[in-house]
Scaffold this active site. Structure first.
Site, PDB file in Angstrom:
ATOM      1  N   GLY A  14       0.784  -1.240   0.000  1.00  0.00           N
ATOM      2  CA  GLY A  14       0.000   0.000   0.000  1.00  0.00           C
ATOM      3  C   GLY A  14       0.812   1.285   0.000  1.00  0.00           C
ATOM      4  O   GLY A  14       0.392   2.269   0.598  1.00  0.00           O
ATOM      5  N   ASN A  16       1.340   3.199  -2.680  1.00  0.00           N
ATOM      6  CA  ASN A  16       0.539   4.163  -3.456  1.00  0.00           C
ATOM      7  C   ASN A  16      -0.665   4.638  -2.646  1.00  0.00           C
ATOM      8  O   ASN A  16      -1.024   5.814  -2.693  1.00  0.00           O
ATOM      9  CB  ASN A  16       0.087   3.547  -4.783  1.00  0.00           C
ATOM     10  CG  ASN A  16       1.176   3.637  -5.832  1.00  0.00           C
ATOM     11  OD1 ASN A  16       1.506   4.717  -6.304  1.00  0.00           O
ATOM     12  ND2 ASN A  16       1.767   2.500  -6.170  1.00  0.00           N
ATOM     13  N   ARG A  68     -15.476 -15.339  -9.501  1.00  0.00           N
ATOM     14  CA  ARG A  68     -15.001 -13.950  -9.515  1.00  0.00           C
ATOM     15  C   ARG A  68     -16.149 -12.952  -9.383  1.00  0.00           C
ATOM     16  O   ARG A  68     -16.021 -11.914  -8.742  1.00  0.00           O
ATOM     17  CB  ARG A  68     -14.245 -13.649 -10.814  1.00  0.00           C
ATOM     18  CG  ARG A  68     -12.866 -14.267 -10.846  1.00  0.00           C
ATOM     19  CD  ARG A  68     -12.111 -13.911 -12.117  1.00  0.00           C
ATOM     20  NE  ARG A  68     -10.886 -14.672 -12.165  1.00  0.00           N
ATOM     21  CZ  ARG A  68      -9.715 -14.250 -11.672  1.00  0.00           C
ATOM     22  NH1 ARG A  68      -9.617 -13.069 -11.122  1.00  0.00           N
ATOM     23  NH2 ARG A  68      -8.647 -15.014 -11.747  1.00  0.00           N
ATOM     24  N   ARG A  94      -6.198  -8.437  -8.585  1.00  0.00           N
ATOM     25  CA  ARG A  94      -7.259  -9.318  -9.066  1.00  0.00           C
ATOM     26  C   ARG A  94      -7.650  -8.874 -10.470  1.00  0.00           C
ATOM     27  O   ARG A  94      -7.781  -7.666 -10.720  1.00  0.00           O
ATOM     28  CB  ARG A  94      -8.529  -9.241  -8.181  1.00  0.00           C
ATOM     29  CG  ARG A  94      -8.343  -9.595  -6.738  1.00  0.00           C
ATOM     30  CD  ARG A  94      -7.771 -10.969  -6.510  1.00  0.00           C
ATOM     31  NE  ARG A  94      -8.599 -12.051  -7.003  1.00  0.00           N
ATOM     32  CZ  ARG A  94      -8.143 -13.290  -7.186  1.00  0.00           C
ATOM     33  NH1 ARG A  94      -6.871 -13.584  -6.948  1.00  0.00           N
ATOM     34  NH2 ARG A  94      -8.944 -14.234  -7.613  1.00  0.00           N
ATOM     35  N   HIS A 112      -0.563   1.454 -13.129  1.00  0.00           N
ATOM     36  CA  HIS A 112       0.186   0.321 -13.694  1.00  0.00           C
ATOM     37  C   HIS A 112       1.649   0.737 -13.841  1.00  0.00           C
ATOM     38  O   HIS A 112       1.932   1.837 -14.341  1.00  0.00           O
ATOM     39  CB  HIS A 112      -0.396  -0.069 -15.052  1.00  0.00           C
ATOM     40  CG  HIS A 112       0.320  -1.233 -15.664  1.00  0.00           C
ATOM     41  ND1 HIS A 112       0.202  -2.522 -15.184  1.00  0.00           N
ATOM     42  CD2 HIS A 112       1.191  -1.296 -16.700  1.00  0.00           C
ATOM     43  CE1 HIS A 112       0.966  -3.323 -15.907  1.00  0.00           C
ATOM     44  NE2 HIS A 112       1.581  -2.615 -16.818  1.00  0.00           N
TER      45      HIS A 112
END
Ligand code: GAR
Length: 215
Positions: A14, A16, A68, A94, A112
């Protein structure tokens, strides 16, 4: 000004998330972090969020036996319970189905560790070194149905050095991640961004130009 109630979704340390929380401490910041949600009960970031006094929740994907969409229905229910308006994925590992993506179209963003559309997926720093690119970096984008795809909000570039390892490159990219993610959330939460098709406009002033030439 009403601050947008934002949830951060994490799976790990964590960092970010920490950068977003720190930015949101400024009274003029247009987003407040109202929830940190993890799919892993042992995510280190949960402890950090609690230290900041932020509400946390765990939706453990392992309890949904590979279903999912059932997992995502539960995530969505928790987001609704907390009256969340924006979602920021920050190392949330995920793959999402169209269920959650469609429920949050233009209201869910992701970071990303690569200059998309190059190097989608995992091991981005290893692959950037292997391919010999001279500039690498990070991207914040709206989330769409394809993995690591969707309209790009902001990118930050760093040089790749001759003696870089995946780890040294990762830590240089991480610094730029911590710079661009708070800026991206600010743009989105303040309503400055406009999405049309694959393009996002409105992020920069007309005269903001910069170039990074390397080497
Ligand atoms: C970050 O580098 C983020 O860009 C990456 O995971 C790391 C999480 O670190 N995300 C992805 O690879 C998603 N495809 P953090 O938990 O310290 O923020």
């Amino acid at each position: 000004m009403s601050r947008k109630r934002t949830a951060i979704l994490i799976s790990g340390r964590g960092s970010n998330m920490g950068a977003l929380i720190s930015a949101s401490m400024a009274p003029s910041y247009p987003a407040e972090i109202a929830l940190v949600l993890s799919n892993r009960p042992d995510a280190k970031g949960l402890e950090r969020a609690e230290e900041f006094g932020i509400a946390t929740a765990v939706v453990d994907h392992k309890e949904f036996s590979g279903d999912r969409e059932a997992f995502e229905r539960q995530v969505d229910a928790v987001l609704k319970d907390h009256r969340i308006e924006l979602v920021a994925l920050a190392g949330f590992m995920r793959i999402l189905t169209p269920y959650l993506v469609n429920a949050w179209t233009n209201r869910m963003i992701n970071i990303h560790p690569a200059l998309l559309p190059s190097f989608k997926g995992l091991a981005t720093h290893e692959r950037a070194i292997e391919e010999g690119v001279k500039l690498h970096g990070a991207t914040v984008h709206y989330v769409s149905a394809e993995m690591d795809d969707g309209p790009i909000i902001i990118q930050g570039a760093v040089p790749v050095l001759d003696n870089d390892t995946p780890d040294t490159l990762a830590s240089r990219v991480l610094q730029v991640e911590h710079q661009i993610y708070p800026k991206a959330l600010e743009l989105v939460a303040s309503g400055k961004t406009r999405v049309s098709g694959t393009r996002v406009t409105g992020g920069a002033g007309q005269h903001d130009t910069a170039s990074l030439v390397w080497p």
